[in-house]
Design a protein around this motif. Structure first.
Motif, PDB file in Angstrom:
ATOM      1  N   THR A 155       0.853  -1.189   0.000  1.00 57.38           N
ATOM      2  CA  THR A 155       0.000   0.000   0.000  1.00 57.38           C
ATOM      3  C   THR A 155       0.889   1.240   0.000  1.00 57.38           C
ATOM      4  OG1 THR A 155      -1.953   1.019   1.014  1.00 57.38           O
ATOM      5  CG2 THR A 155      -0.223   0.261   2.513  1.00 57.38           C
ATOM      6  N   GLN A 156       0.476   2.240  -0.745  1.00 57.61           N
ATOM      7  CA  GLN A 156       1.307   3.428  -0.932  1.00 57.61           C
ATOM      8  C   GLN A 156       0.778   4.601  -0.113  1.00 57.61           C
ATOM      9  OE1 GLN A 156       1.796   6.157  -4.672  1.00 57.61           O
ATOM     10  NE2 GLN A 156       3.252   4.462  -4.945  1.00 57.61           N
ATOM     11  N   VAL A 157       1.703   5.292   0.531  1.00 56.10           N
ATOM     12  CA  VAL A 157       1.398   6.539   1.230  1.00 56.10           C
ATOM     13  C   VAL A 157       2.083   7.646   0.449  1.00 56.10           C
ATOM     14  CG1 VAL A 157       1.615   7.844   3.381  1.00 56.10           C
ATOM     15  CG2 VAL A 157       1.260   5.363   3.454  1.00 56.10           C
ATOM     16  N   ALA A 158       1.279   8.455  -0.246  1.00 59.07           N
ATOM     17  CA  ALA A 158       1.833   9.520  -1.074  1.00 59.07           C
ATOM     18  C   ALA A 158       1.458  10.874  -0.483  1.00 59.07           C
ATOM     19  CB  ALA A 158       1.324   9.391  -2.505  1.00 59.07           C
ATOM     20  N   GLU A 202       4.727   1.579   1.133  1.00 54.56           N
ATOM     21  CA  GLU A 202       5.604   2.353   0.244  1.00 54.56           C
ATOM     22  C   GLU A 202       5.322   3.840   0.405  1.00 54.56           C
ATOM     23  OE1 GLU A 202       6.383   1.072  -4.043  1.00 54.56           O
ATOM     24  OE2 GLU A 202       4.927   2.694  -4.319  1.00 54.56           O
ATOM     25  N   PHE A 203       6.348   4.590   0.824  1.00 55.39           N
ATOM     26  CA  PHE A 203       6.260   6.045   0.860  1.00 55.39           C
ATOM     27  C   PHE A 203       6.686   6.594  -0.488  1.00 55.39           C
ATOM     28  CE2 PHE A 203       5.978   6.249   5.482  1.00 55.39           C
ATOM     29  CZ  PHE A 203       5.223   7.395   5.653  1.00 55.39           C
ATOM     30  N   LYS A 204       5.793   7.339  -1.132  1.00 52.09           N
ATOM     31  CA  LYS A 204       6.162   7.941  -2.415  1.00 52.09           C
ATOM     32  C   LYS A 204       6.470   9.413  -2.208  1.00 52.09           C
ATOM     33  CE  LYS A 204       3.631   9.518  -5.849  1.00 52.09           C
ATOM     34  NZ  LYS A 204       2.691   9.673  -6.968  1.00 52.09           N
ATOM     35  N   TYR A 205       7.762   9.740  -2.270  1.00 53.18           N
ATOM     36  CA  TYR A 205       8.173  11.135  -2.146  1.00 53.18           C
ATOM     37  C   TYR A 205       8.182  11.827  -3.507  1.00 53.18           C
ATOM     38  CZ  TYR A 205       9.389  10.657   2.747  1.00 53.18           C
ATOM     39  OH  TYR A 205       9.315  10.483   4.104  1.00 53.18           O
ATOM     40  N   ALA A 206       8.440  11.079  -4.565  1.00 50.14           N
ATOM     41  CA  ALA A 206       8.472  11.676  -5.903  1.00 50.14           C
ATOM     42  C   ALA A 206       8.324  10.574  -6.935  1.00 50.14           C
ATOM     43  CB  ALA A 206       9.771  12.440  -6.130  1.00 50.14           C
ATOM     44  N   GLN A 207       7.906  10.969  -8.125  1.00 48.60           N
ATOM     45  CA  GLN A 207       7.757  10.041  -9.240  1.00 48.60           C
ATOM     46  C   GLN A 207       8.720  10.449 -10.336  1.00 48.60           C
ATOM     47  OE1 GLN A 207       3.721   9.595 -10.571  1.00 48.60           O
ATOM     48  NE2 GLN A 207       4.297   8.630 -12.491  1.00 48.60           N
ATOM     49  N   GLY A 208       9.466   9.473 -10.852  1.00 52.93           N
ATOM     50  CA  GLY A 208      10.492   9.775 -11.827  1.00 52.93           C
ATOM     51  C   GLY A 208       9.983  10.427 -13.096  1.00 52.93           C
ATOM     52  N   VAL A 232      10.817   3.256   0.354  1.00 52.81           N
ATOM     53  CA  VAL A 232      10.818   4.691   0.049  1.00 52.81           C
ATOM     54  C   VAL A 232      11.034   4.862  -1.450  1.00 52.81           C
ATOM     55  CG1 VAL A 232      11.966   6.896   0.424  1.00 52.81           C
ATOM     56  CG2 VAL A 232      11.692   5.307   2.332  1.00 52.81           C
ATOM     57  N   LYS A 233      10.063   5.485  -2.094  1.00 53.16           N
ATOM     58  CA  LYS A 233      10.139   5.717  -3.541  1.00 53.16           C
ATOM     59  C   LYS A 233      10.552   7.161  -3.791  1.00 53.16           C
ATOM     60  CE  LYS A 233       7.315   5.654  -7.770  1.00 53.16           C
ATOM     61  NZ  LYS A 233       6.003   5.292  -8.351  1.00 53.16           N
ATOM     62  N   GLY A 267      15.548   4.387   8.523  1.00 54.10           N
ATOM     63  CA  GLY A 267      14.995   3.083   8.855  1.00 54.10           C
ATOM     64  C   GLY A 267      14.321   2.349   7.722  1.00 54.10           C
ATOM     65  N   ALA A 268      14.500   2.787   6.478  1.00 45.44           N
ATOM     66  CA  ALA A 268      13.849   2.129   5.343  1.00 45.44           C
ATOM     67  C   ALA A 268      14.510   0.785   5.055  1.00 45.44           C
ATOM     68  CB  ALA A 268      13.913   3.010   4.106  1.00 45.44           C
ATOM     69  N   HIS A 269      13.708  -0.169   4.602  1.00 45.97           N
ATOM     70  CA  HIS A 269      14.231  -1.466   4.173  1.00 45.97           C
ATOM     71  C   HIS A 269      14.541  -1.469   2.679  1.00 45.97           C
ATOM     72  CE1 HIS A 269      11.778  -2.298   7.787  1.00 45.97           C
ATOM     73  NE2 HIS A 269      12.695  -3.195   8.048  1.00 45.97           N
ATOM     74  N   VAL A 270      13.750  -0.709   1.923  1.00 45.21           N
ATOM     75  CA  VAL A 270      13.873  -0.684   0.463  1.00 45.21           C
ATOM     76  C   VAL A 270      13.931   0.758  -0.003  1.00 45.21           C
ATOM     77  CG1 VAL A 270      12.761  -1.275  -1.730  1.00 45.21           C
ATOM     78  CG2 VAL A 270      12.606  -2.855   0.212  1.00 45.21           C
ATOM     79  N   VAL A 271      14.868   1.059  -0.888  1.00 45.73           N
ATOM     80  CA  VAL A 271      14.890   2.347  -1.577  1.00 45.73           C
ATOM     81  C   VAL A 271      14.605   2.086  -3.041  1.00 45.73           C
ATOM     82  CG1 VAL A 271      16.301   4.290  -2.321  1.00 45.73           C
ATOM     83  CG2 VAL A 271      16.447   3.499   0.025  1.00 45.73           C
ATOM     84  N   GLN A 272      13.575   2.719  -3.549  1.00 44.36           N
ATOM     85  CA  GLN A 272      13.190   2.546  -4.947  1.00 44.36           C
ATOM     86  C   GLN A 272      13.569   3.779  -5.741  1.00 44.36           C
ATOM     87  OE1 GLN A 272       9.003   1.933  -5.686  1.00 44.36           O
ATOM     88  NE2 GLN A 272       9.243   2.462  -7.845  1.00 44.36           N
ATOM     89  N   LEU A 273      14.425   3.603  -6.719  1.00 38.26           N
ATOM     90  CA  LEU A 273      14.834   4.692  -7.598  1.00 38.26           C
ATOM     91  C   LEU A 273      13.928   4.694  -8.818  1.00 38.26           C
ATOM     92  CD1 LEU A 273      18.708   4.116  -7.544  1.00 38.26           C
ATOM     93  CD2 LEU A 273      17.320   5.471  -5.956  1.00 38.26           C
TER      94      LEU A 273
END
Length: 516
Positions: free
Chosen positions: A235-238, A256-262, A325-326, A344-350
């Protein structure tokens, strides 16, 4: 709500690996690279073409010849075969030429060949046998300029596909939280309810469940029909917090925290008014017909400490969940990744600039974010220098179109990838770039219009995506077998298996034979 949704209510958990199910095009005349032309004035209805063709291009209904199934044709390369219908037609009534619509399909990244080859894989679960390029596009840059250095296949190799693992574990922090293990090194990118239909979401999610991987909800909320699939949902928290509730965070194994979209960094998200139907508005707690915009950035996050506060909030609400973290790919994306680790993130999504739907502005996609093939090694190397690479999972997204793109991204330094557009193409997306319009999607994929949504059923859709997954998994295992690797983990950061045609083209032609 579509009637087809009820078909997805039961999660499929087969006791054996998925076997592709032939899932043909849902339209009468499938698009193809070649078209078989039969001159009815010359044809003597002898049926010799039916007897000769092993691909099922020519068929009969009683005494009558049906229209040729051109999308099954091998193309002009078939002329070297003894069973070629054109060469063996006694009346010379057959010819094979490029399909008239072929040149109008796609764009430089999603070429006509790449679209057609993905449709083939989604229909059959195998690689196309025709002369169709299924490995690279025609952009002239990015992954299209890279080559995998694959040794020539040897018959005496003892490594089999059954010996090769594609599994990816998402928790490397050893922080006491549960492990989330994926059977394949990819999961589905966030596409919200509103940007695409519920049938599209469920098609992707059911395929994800079948392959024991995940799918992100995007920022459009968590529809109730997804509840049977909680185990496979991210689930995404944007920034707009659309549909974010405590109970939705507690359901899932990863948030999933969405800070920005590529595809549109610095612009936030937007959903135009004609896609905000009453159902979408109810899910997002807004007004039907009103355009919705997500701000950029989170106005509560201006430091690593603020970032940690957000992640701690999620961890407190759901003690079982991993946190992803996206982020987009600015020039300091390596520092962003390090900050996410200490938060504390487990995954960083680029999320690179090549992704996004047709709703993303070209001015943003082409001019703001760093190309993903530059961002991956930049972050990978910096995390290694900081001594924390083995504790972070690096996921790449934004322009992953093929199994070869997956392999190249991992060889550059990613642990796995997120895919989105490729799944839309498997569902027969034409890449017409009309995703922002409620009735703009002629294929009933990126739409909320009830009439168009029912053009596609969930049962049909999930089989198409699952077939594509099957083909990708086979290709990845074949790549690893050729490289002598037993696990996808062994490919991470192996840039020695890559060559960029602008800087170090392969000197030995044998290394380029067969695969790209």
């Amino acid at each position: 709500m579509s009637k087809a949704i009820s078909a997805a209510e039961k999660i499929m958990t087969p006791d054996r690996p998925y076997e592709p199910v032939h899932t043909p095009c849902r339209f009468r005349n499938p698009l193809s690279k070649y078209r078989v032309w039969r001159d009815e004035g010359k044809c003597i209805k002898c049926g010799k073409c039916v007897e000769l063709c092993p691909y099922g291009v020519h068929t009969k209904a009683g005494k009558f010849l049906r229209r040729p199934k051109s999308h099954l044709c091998q193309g002009p390369s078939c002329e070297r075969n003894d069973y070629c219908c054109v060469a063996n037609c006694p009346a010379q009534a057959l010819s094979v030429r490029l399909h008239p619509a072929y040149g109008a399909l796609g764009d430089y990244r999603w070429t006509p060949d790449l679209l057609i080859s993905t449709w083939w894989q989604a229909e059959f679960g195998t690689l196309p046998y025709a002369d169709i390029e299924y490995r690279i596009g025609g952009s002239g840059g990015g992954f299209d300029k890279m080559r995998l250095l694959l040794p020539v296949p040897r018959k005496d190799t003892r490594l089999r596909h059954e010996d090769i693992s594609l599994e990816l574990e998402l928790n490397q922090r050893n922080d006491g939280r549960p492990q989330v293990k994926l059977a394949v090194p990819w999961y589905s990118a966030g596409m919200s309810f509103g940007s695409v239909s519920l049938n599209t979401i469920l098609s992707r999610l059911k395929a994800a469940a079948l392959f024991d991987t995940l799918m992100s909800t995007g920022e459009g909320g968590y529809p109730d029909v997804l509840i049977p699939y909680d185990h496979h949902v991210v689930t995404q928290v944007a920034t707009g917090l659309f549909g974010v509730r405590e109970d939705t965070i507690q359901r899932v194994r990863m948030v999933e925290f969405k800070y920005a979209q590529g595809a549109k960094p610095g612009l936030g998200g937007h959903l135009l008014g004609d896609k905000v139907t009453p159902a979408v508005a109810q899910m997002r707690e807004s007004v039907p017909g009103a355009a919705l915009f997500s701000p950029f950035p989170f106005h509560s996050v201006y430091s690593v400490e603020d970032h940690k506060k957000h992640l701690d909030w999620i961890k407190e609400v759901n003690p079982r969940a991993l946190v992803s973290v996206k982020v987009s790919t600015p020039t300091d994306v390596d520092m962003v990744a390090v900050g996410s680790y200490y938060a504390g993130a487990h995954v960083v999504q680029l999320d690179g600039s090549y992704g996004g739907t047709g709703a993303a502005p070209d001015i943003a996609k082409k001019n703001i974010a760093m190309p993903i093939e530059l961002a991956i090694p930049k972050v990978h190397q910096f995390l290694k220098q900081e001594g924390i690479r083995e504790h972070m999972i690096l996921i790449a997204s934004g322009g992953i179109r093929t199994a070869f793109d997956v392999a190249k991204a991992i060889a550059l330094g990613a642990d796995g990838v997120q895919i989105g557009t490729a799944e839309m193409v498997a569902l027969e997306c034409l890449r017409c770039h009309q995703c922002e319009s409620g009735r703009g999607c002629v294929r009933g994929i990126a739409t909320t219009d009830p009439e168009l949504v029912d053009m596609m059923t969930v049962d049909w859709g999930y089989r198409r995506v699952a077939n594509m997954y099957t083909s990708w998994a086979w290709q990845l295992k074949e790549i690893l077998r050729r490289l002598g690797l037993r696990s996808i983990r062994e490919l991470v950061g192996r840039t020695d298996f890559l060559a960029h045609l602008d800087y170090n083209p392969p000197a030995d032609d044998d290394l380029r034979r067969g695969m790209k």
